[in-house]
Scaffold this motif. Structure first.
Motif, PDB file in Angstrom:
ATOM      1  N   ARG A 169       0.822  -1.220   0.000  1.00 26.86           N
ATOM      2  CA  ARG A 169       0.000   0.000   0.000  1.00 26.86           C
ATOM      3  C   ARG A 169       0.851   1.263   0.000  1.00 26.86           C
ATOM      4  NH1 ARG A 169       0.135   1.873   5.378  1.00 26.86           N
ATOM      5  NH2 ARG A 169       0.789   0.261   6.862  1.00 26.86           N
ATOM      6  N   ARG A 172       0.221   0.824  -3.483  1.00 28.44           N
ATOM      7  CA  ARG A 172       0.349  -0.597  -3.782  1.00 28.44           C
ATOM      8  C   ARG A 172       1.014  -0.744  -5.150  1.00 28.44           C
ATOM      9  NH1 ARG A 172      -5.694  -2.509  -5.816  1.00 28.44           N
ATOM     10  NH2 ARG A 172      -5.850  -0.951  -7.457  1.00 28.44           N
ATOM     11  N   SER A 194      -7.877   2.475  -7.859  1.00 27.63           N
ATOM     12  CA  SER A 194      -8.683   1.290  -8.137  1.00 27.63           C
ATOM     13  C   SER A 194      -9.926   1.693  -8.902  1.00 27.63           C
ATOM     14  CB  SER A 194      -9.084   0.597  -6.833  1.00 27.63           C
ATOM     15  OG  SER A 194      -9.947  -0.502  -7.084  1.00 27.63           O
ATOM     16  N   VAL A 198     -13.790   2.399  -2.942  1.00 30.73           N
ATOM     17  CA  VAL A 198     -12.955   2.425  -1.742  1.00 30.73           C
ATOM     18  C   VAL A 198     -13.641   3.316  -0.715  1.00 30.73           C
ATOM     19  CG1 VAL A 198     -10.650   2.823  -0.811  1.00 30.73           C
ATOM     20  CG2 VAL A 198     -10.916   2.254  -3.223  1.00 30.73           C
ATOM     21  N   PRO A 204      -6.755   1.720  -1.620  1.00 29.19           N
ATOM     22  CA  PRO A 204      -6.647   0.370  -2.161  1.00 29.19           C
ATOM     23  C   PRO A 204      -5.326  -0.265  -1.758  1.00 29.19           C
ATOM     24  CG  PRO A 204      -6.286   1.994  -3.881  1.00 29.19           C
ATOM     25  CD  PRO A 204      -6.729   2.755  -2.665  1.00 29.19           C
ATOM     26  N   ASP A 205      -5.351  -1.571  -1.560  1.00 28.20           N
ATOM     27  CA  ASP A 205      -4.159  -2.276  -1.122  1.00 28.20           C
ATOM     28  C   ASP A 205      -4.148  -3.674  -1.728  1.00 28.20           C
ATOM     29  OD1 ASP A 205      -6.414  -2.873   0.722  1.00 28.20           O
ATOM     30  OD2 ASP A 205      -4.959  -4.248   1.603  1.00 28.20           O
ATOM     31  N   PHE A 206      -3.009  -4.340  -1.627  1.00 27.96           N
ATOM     32  CA  PHE A 206      -2.890  -5.756  -1.943  1.00 27.96           C
ATOM     33  C   PHE A 206      -2.528  -6.482  -0.653  1.00 27.96           C
ATOM     34  CE2 PHE A 206      -1.551  -4.471  -6.443  1.00 27.96           C
ATOM     35  CZ  PHE A 206      -2.804  -4.715  -6.972  1.00 27.96           C
ATOM     36  N   SER A 220      -7.940  -7.515  -1.725  1.00 26.85           N
ATOM     37  CA  SER A 220      -7.882  -6.144  -1.215  1.00 26.85           C
ATOM     38  C   SER A 220      -8.522  -6.114   0.153  1.00 26.85           C
ATOM     39  CB  SER A 220      -8.585  -5.165  -2.160  1.00 26.85           C
ATOM     40  OG  SER A 220      -8.592  -3.870  -1.567  1.00 26.85           O
ATOM     41  N   GLN A 223     -10.866  -2.893   0.714  1.00 18.99           N
ATOM     42  CA  GLN A 223     -12.087  -2.859  -0.090  1.00 18.99           C
ATOM     43  C   GLN A 223     -12.954  -4.090   0.116  1.00 18.99           C
ATOM     44  OE1 GLN A 223      -9.330  -2.047  -3.513  1.00 18.99           O
ATOM     45  NE2 GLN A 223     -11.089  -0.908  -4.284  1.00 18.99           N
ATOM     46  N   GLU A 239      -6.918  -4.027 -13.178  1.00 19.03           N
ATOM     47  CA  GLU A 239      -7.985  -4.686 -12.440  1.00 19.03           C
ATOM     48  C   GLU A 239      -9.114  -5.104 -13.371  1.00 19.03           C
ATOM     49  OE1 GLU A 239      -8.037  -2.808  -8.027  1.00 19.03           O
ATOM     50  OE2 GLU A 239      -8.807  -1.515  -9.623  1.00 19.03           O
TER      51      GLU A 239
END
Length: 305
Positions: A169, A172, A194, A198, A204-206, A220, A223, A239
């Motif tokens: 993040r 990300r 993203s 959100v 947004p993150d992984f 995510s 999310q 995405e």
């Protein structure tokens, strides 16, 4: 920074993300939920389907790998690969395992958030061996790994020895490696924005990566989404469709007291099930303030073949 061997340094999201009209992600249907019981301070991060077992790591238990055995209504974490204390030098923080990948029978890959590096272990070996270069300088050159405790959070094996590594993040991003070839690093990509919703105050993150039927999916945490990642133009990742587990994670039966951010940290997929595990960092469930166990969710897999 030396950039020898990097053939692509890509940046996505440096400008405002374009507006993309998308329908709301479909909500996943919960099949079962299992509280996770393991050693003291067990905090599952990452999932891997290994043969007929579900494996995980804990960021508080250096480089050890555990199988989650579903029995009597709970998921019991049993050590299947012992940790390796020699991976972390004196004076360093713990190994902080945050990612796990592999196929059903080949080598297993693990990632250290502390060392910002991927390690591999062959089936019959007794040690974790570094694979590929140190990723900290490579990621920081394009703005990744800029926050404390926000480094590697997922690995996927794309085929052969090619690996996809997720930066968590702020922002990300993704790093693609082919450790047995030259150049070793073939893609470094920021994904700041993203196309999916959100919540205010979150980004947004992984939190993990998974491969199913040669397709790549990301988890995510913020999310509450499982998102397919697809190749776009020039080999960059973008995405695709998404599926939500927000209703389940926020269900009064399962939600935790602290809901500032999402808690999902592990993702695995097979033809029948999407597995998602929460790392609640020792927080208590809202419905039972004495219960601080993590939770493993089993959802029906609705992803079109």
């Amino acid at each position: 920074m030396k950039r020898t061997g990097i053939v692509a340094l890509c940046c996505i999201g440096c400008a405002l993300a374009p507006h993309v009209a998308r329908s709301e992600p479909a909500e996943l249907v919960l099949r079962a939920a299992f509280p996770v019981e393991g050693p003291h301070e067990f905090e599952p991060s990452a999932l891997l389907l290994r043969a007929d077992a579900l494996w995980t790591v804990s960021d508080k238990h250096d480089a050890a790998v555990y199988a989650l055995r579903l029995q009597d209504g709970v998921a019991v974490a049993e050590e299947v690969v012992p940790g390796d204390d020699e991976l972390v030098l004196p004076g360093q923080r713990r190994f902080d395992a945050e990612a796990l990948a592999g196929d059903k029978h080949g080598p297993v890959y693990i990632a250290s958030e502390t060392l910002v590096r991927v390690f591999v272990r062959e089936v019959d070996d007794t040690r974790w061996i570094p694979v590929g270069p140190e990723l900290g300088p490579i990621g920081r050159a394009v703005g990744l790994f800029t926050r404390h405790n926000a480094a590697i959070e997922g690995i996927a094996v794309l085929g052969g020895s090619t690996l996809l590594v997720a930066a968590e993040r702020d922002p990300r991003g993704l790093i693609e490696l082919q450790p047995l070839k030259q150049p070793e690093v073939v893609l470094v990509q920021r994904m700041e924005h993203s196309v999916h919703p959100v919540a205010p105050g979150r980004g947004p993150d992984f939190a993990d990566l998974a491969v199913w039927r040669d397709r790549v999916f990301a988890l995510s945490r913020n999310q509450h989404l499982v998102v397919e990642l697809r190749r776009g133009t020039e080999g960059r990742w973008k995405e695709g469709a998404a599926w939500s587990f927000a209703a389940t994670e926020n269900d009064p039966r399962f939600r935790y007291v602290d809901r500032t951010y999402g808690m999902a940290e592990g993702l695995a997929i097979d033809d029948e099930t999407i597995f998602v595990v929460l790392d609640n960092n020792g927080d208590a469930r809202d419905a039972d303030r004495e219960d601080t166990r993590p939770v493993l969710f089993l959802f029906e897999n609705p992803i079109p073949r």
